[in-house]
Design a protein around this motif. Structure first.
Motif, PDB file in Angstrom:
ATOM      1  N   GLY A 281      -4.377   5.005  -2.314  1.00  0.00           N
ATOM      2  CA  GLY A 281      -3.860   4.201  -1.210  1.00  0.00           C
ATOM      3  C   GLY A 281      -3.322   5.107  -0.120  1.00  0.00           C
ATOM      4  O   GLY A 281      -4.065   5.655   0.698  1.00  0.00           O
ATOM      5  N   ILE A 282      -2.031   5.327  -0.161  1.00  0.00           N
ATOM      6  CA  ILE A 282      -1.291   5.968   0.949  1.00  0.00           C
ATOM      7  C   ILE A 282      -1.881   7.302   1.420  1.00  0.00           C
ATOM      8  O   ILE A 282      -1.885   7.576   2.621  1.00  0.00           O
ATOM      9  CB  ILE A 282       0.213   6.127   0.551  1.00  0.00           C
ATOM     10  CG1 ILE A 282       1.097   6.397   1.758  1.00  0.00           C
ATOM     11  CG2 ILE A 282       0.423   7.199  -0.517  1.00  0.00           C
ATOM     12  CD1 ILE A 282       1.640   5.173   2.419  1.00  0.00           C
TER      13      ILE A 282
ATOM     14  N   LYS B 270      -5.044  -2.859  -0.029  1.00  0.00           N
ATOM     15  CA  LYS B 270      -4.148  -4.027  -0.076  1.00  0.00           C
ATOM     16  C   LYS B 270      -3.218  -3.972   1.140  1.00  0.00           C
ATOM     17  O   LYS B 270      -3.118  -2.932   1.793  1.00  0.00           O
ATOM     18  CB  LYS B 270      -3.371  -4.022  -1.381  1.00  0.00           C
ATOM     19  CG  LYS B 270      -2.440  -2.840  -1.557  1.00  0.00           C
ATOM     20  CD  LYS B 270      -1.929  -2.733  -2.989  1.00  0.00           C
ATOM     21  CE  LYS B 270      -0.989  -1.541  -3.111  1.00  0.00           C
ATOM     22  NZ  LYS B 270      -0.696  -1.201  -4.496  1.00  0.00           N
TER      23      LYS B 270
ATOM     24  N   SER C  98      -2.281   7.685  -5.615  1.00  0.00           N
ATOM     25  CA  SER C  98      -2.294   8.944  -4.853  1.00  0.00           C
ATOM     26  C   SER C  98      -1.496  10.057  -5.536  1.00  0.00           C
ATOM     27  O   SER C  98      -1.989  11.179  -5.683  1.00  0.00           O
ATOM     28  CB  SER C  98      -1.719   8.735  -3.444  1.00  0.00           C
ATOM     29  OG  SER C  98      -2.491   7.817  -2.726  1.00  0.00           O
TER      30      SER C  98
HETATM   31  C1  PLP Z   1      -0.971   0.186  -4.717  1.00  0.00           C
HETATM   32  C2  PLP Z   1      -1.639   0.667  -5.907  1.00  0.00           C
HETATM   33  C3  PLP Z   1      -2.302   1.903  -5.904  1.00  0.00           C
HETATM   34  C4  PLP Z   1      -2.274   2.853  -4.712  1.00  0.00           C
HETATM   35  O1  PLP Z   1      -1.020   3.510  -4.638  1.00  0.00           O
HETATM   36  P1  PLP Z   1      -0.772   4.680  -3.591  1.00  0.00           P
HETATM   37  O2  PLP Z   1       0.518   5.276  -4.005  1.00  0.00           O
HETATM   38  O3  PLP Z   1      -0.667   4.043  -2.254  1.00  0.00           O
HETATM   39  O4  PLP Z   1      -1.917   5.604  -3.677  1.00  0.00           O
HETATM   40  C5  PLP Z   1      -3.011   2.251  -7.039  1.00  0.00           C
HETATM   41  N1  PLP Z   1      -3.015   1.456  -8.128  1.00  0.00           N
HETATM   42  C6  PLP Z   1      -2.376   0.271  -8.174  1.00  0.00           C
HETATM   43  C7  PLP Z   1      -2.440  -0.561  -9.397  1.00  0.00           C
HETATM   44  C8  PLP Z   1      -1.653  -0.153  -7.075  1.00  0.00           C
HETATM   45  O5  PLP Z   1      -1.017  -1.320  -7.119  1.00  0.00           O
END
Ligand code: PLP
Length: 383
Positions: free
Chosen positions: A224-225, A36, A207
């Motif tokens: 994500g991160i 995203k 994460s």
């Molecule tokens: C953004 C998001 C993630 C990823 O989060 P990170 O901390 O960047 O790994 C996972 N699940 C959902 C529902 C999110 O909105």
């Protein structure tokens, strides 16, 4: 340089991160790569093929709008999952194209059922359960209606997942809340299983939880991160370090963001730099102007706080970040010239500055700054 700055994506760093994360979560846990916010500013166009080269074949985005964007870059064998918002019109496109998506209430399920029937498709859904996050998620009172509707419409649904989201696993202060969410999640899932709703994937972790709470991984994690090489918080890194000996460098920053010096000025003691009076020189100094400002994604909140690297030396931002420029203190940088490289995010190997710019500051700021890097900054994949 067409633009005033550019972004480099390191193939090697990304490969190393995915290898590390796969080792952490193990072979039986699927990694959904969260892309995203234009892959946290790294660029979906560059990141998705790179992720696929590293064995990732599942991608998460927030909205149908983002899903449409990444559909251009994704291979036929990869899947897309929408974690958030879909308009009524977009839902048709989503279902027709076999995009997976979260369902977080009865209305959402019924709308999906109606459209899937119309197109003679199976909607690929993930049931998002409320476990204590209190943002989105199906409430326990709705479970029976959900289950009944799914049984009445078996031909039009494929339950790909049952999932939830933790309210801040990146901070130990939320430990009790997260633990309770986990208990609720397991209990709720059992109820669905007892009622013959068996999801292919069970997932709850982003994460942070994936890194530090093994019991939250189930058979899928949404990363994500961390894949981009940033620790969600210092606490997550410390916890990994205590338990497994991981170091900051276990995750490698994938992104570098670079610009160059456009002007150099001598400033005398007690003179003000830039707009207003937010920075006054305490002694004679040399400053450089860099053509990147808040219009280019360099947050205004880094006024008098951010750092850049010039010749591998840290130079702090002095004065306010303007729409198109920042001014940095290069008094201690020898022989800086017009046109010299300025690293806004990234590292400079020779001088072993592994963390540049703002990564030691609030990690929330990291997420925000990355996500705000404009689409129009040119991005290049480098070795
Ligand atoms: C953004 C998001 C993630 C990823 O989060 P990170 O901390 O960047 O790994 C996972 N699940 C959902 C529902 C999110 O909105």
């Amino acid at each position: 340089m067409d633009n005033t700055s550019y972004i480099e994506i390191s193939k090697k760093a990304y490969k190393s991160n995915i290898r590390f994360l796969k080792k952490v979560v193990g072979d039986n846990v699927k990694i959904s790569s969260v892309v995203k916010g234009n892959a946290y500013g790294h660029g979906c166009e560059q990141m998705i093929p790179l992720a696929e080269q590293n064995g990732i074949n599942h991608f998460s985005v927030f909205s149908a709008y983002e899903a449409k964007q990444i559909a251009n870059y994704i291979s036929d064998t990869s899947d897309i999952m929408i974690l958030g918002f879909i308009t009524a019109e977009q839902l048709e496109w989503v279902i027709e194209n076999d995009i997976e998506f979260y369902v977080s209430n009865v209305d959402g399920l019924e709308n999906a059922g109606r459209i899937a029937r119309l197109f003679n498709k199976k909607a690929k859904i993930h049931l998002e359960l409320e476990t204590g996050f209190k943002r989105t998620g199906i409430e326990p009172e709705e479970f029976d209606r959900i289950i009944l509707y799914l049984h009445e419409n078996v031909d039009n649904f494929e339950v790909k997942g049952i999932c939830t989201h933790f309210a801040g696993a990146e901070s130990i202060a939320n430990y009790v809340r997260v633990k309770n969410q986990l208990i609720q999640f397991k209990k709720h899932n059992k109820y669905f299983i007892k009622n013959n709703i068996n999801a292919e994937y069970l997932h709850a972790s982003s994460s942070s939880a994936a890194l530090i709470y093994p019991e939250t991984r189930f058979n899928m994690v949404r990363i994500g991160i961390a894949q981009y090489g940033f620790w969600p918080t210092l606490e997550v890194l410390m916890t990994r370090n205590n338990k497994y000996g991981d170091r900051d460098a276990s995750l490698k920053r994938v992104i570098s963001w670079k610009s160059e010096i456009m002007a150099i000025k001598k400033v005398k003691k007690s003179e003000f730099v830039g707009y207003g009076n937010s920075f006054q020189a305490a002694k004679d100094m040399t400053v450089a102007v860099v053509p990147v400002g808040y219009n280019n994604g360099y947050s205004r909140s880094l006024s008098n706080r951010g750092h850049v690297l010039v010749h591998g030396k840290r130079a702090e931002v002095v004065g306010v970040v303007t729409m198109n420029t920042i001014t940095v203190n290069i008094t201690d940088v020898k022989n800086a010239q017009l046109g010299d490289e300025v690293i806004l995010i990234g590292s400079h190997n020779k001088n072993k500055i592994s963390v540049a710019s703002f990564s030691e500051m609030s990690n929330y700021l990291n997420y925000q700054i990355l996500a705000r890097l404009p689409m129009n900054i040119p991005r290049f994949v480098v070795e």
